[in-house]
Design an enzyme around this catalytic site. Structure first.
Site, PDB file in Angstrom:
ATOM      1  N   CYS A 275       0.834  -1.216   0.000  1.00 37.13           N
ATOM      2  CA  CYS A 275       0.000   0.000   0.000  1.00 37.13           C
ATOM      3  C   CYS A 275       0.865   1.261   0.000  1.00 37.13           C
ATOM      4  O   CYS A 275       1.540   1.546   0.989  1.00 37.13           O
ATOM      5  CB  CYS A 275      -0.906  -0.043   1.225  1.00 37.13           C
ATOM      6  SG  CYS A 275      -1.745   1.498   1.587  1.00 37.13           S
TER       7      CYS A 275
ATOM      8  N   CYS B 161      -0.029   3.855   2.698  1.00 35.72           N
ATOM      9  CA  CYS B 161       0.391   3.370   4.024  1.00 35.72           C
ATOM     10  C   CYS B 161       1.845   3.731   4.289  1.00 35.72           C
ATOM     11  O   CYS B 161       2.223   4.049   5.419  1.00 35.72           O
ATOM     12  CB  CYS B 161       0.242   1.848   4.111  1.00 35.72           C
ATOM     13  SG  CYS B 161      -1.442   1.271   3.909  1.00 35.72           S
TER      14      CYS B 161
END
Length: 158
Positions: A81, A84
């Protein structure tokens, strides 16, 4: 010629440290090429490191998050991600600034799918604010430092 190129690449990957007497670790002609790094880095344990931890399993989550008397920010993330990777360090920095008033648990959803399902995580990054085992606040996506600070202040009650 090819051997020199391989040797140069190998030397660029190895740590360039010196022995205490000032003698290079590599003997002979290799020592001349192995220069010490321009700046050294030391690893230490700071309050930021102690206030952030990776959840190991469900019982670890129960012990360190749900049963924790301190407020805990839970960062549900994934290695793949992109957002993230931006939010994680930013959130860690903001938690460290709180000087132990709040802790941060990191949960990789690929390793702990059961926790992600239990806490209804449908997208990453998802951040939960937990107090006394209860979810008291939540956000999904990236936030800037001011928004994170407000999120943490609300959790701490400051």
């Amino acid at each position: 010629m090819a051997q020199r190129l391989v040797l140069r690449q190998l030397l660029s990957l190895t740590p360039r440290t010196l022995l205490p007497q000032g003698q290079p670790m590599l003997p002979g002609p290799l020592a001349a090429r192995a220069r010490p790094a321009p700046h050294g880095r030391a690893f230490s344990t700071s309050s930021g490191c102690r206030s952030t931890f990776n959840v190991q399993d469900g019982s670890d989550f129960q012990d360190r998050v749900v049963n924790n008397p301190k407020p805990v920010v839970v960062d549900f993330h994934a290695q793949w991600c992109g957002p993230c990777k931006i939010l994680g360090p930013r959130l860690e920095k903001m938690v460290a600034k709180q000087e132990g008033k709040v802790l941060m648990a990191k949960v990789d959803i690929d390793d702990h799918t059961d926790l992600a399902i239990e806490y209804e995580v449908s997208a990453v990054p998802t951040v939960l604010a937990m107090k006394n085992g209860d979810v008291v606040d939540k956000f999904v996506g990236i936030k800037d430092e001011d928004q994170l600070e407000a999120f943490l202040k609300k959790l701490i009650g400051a």
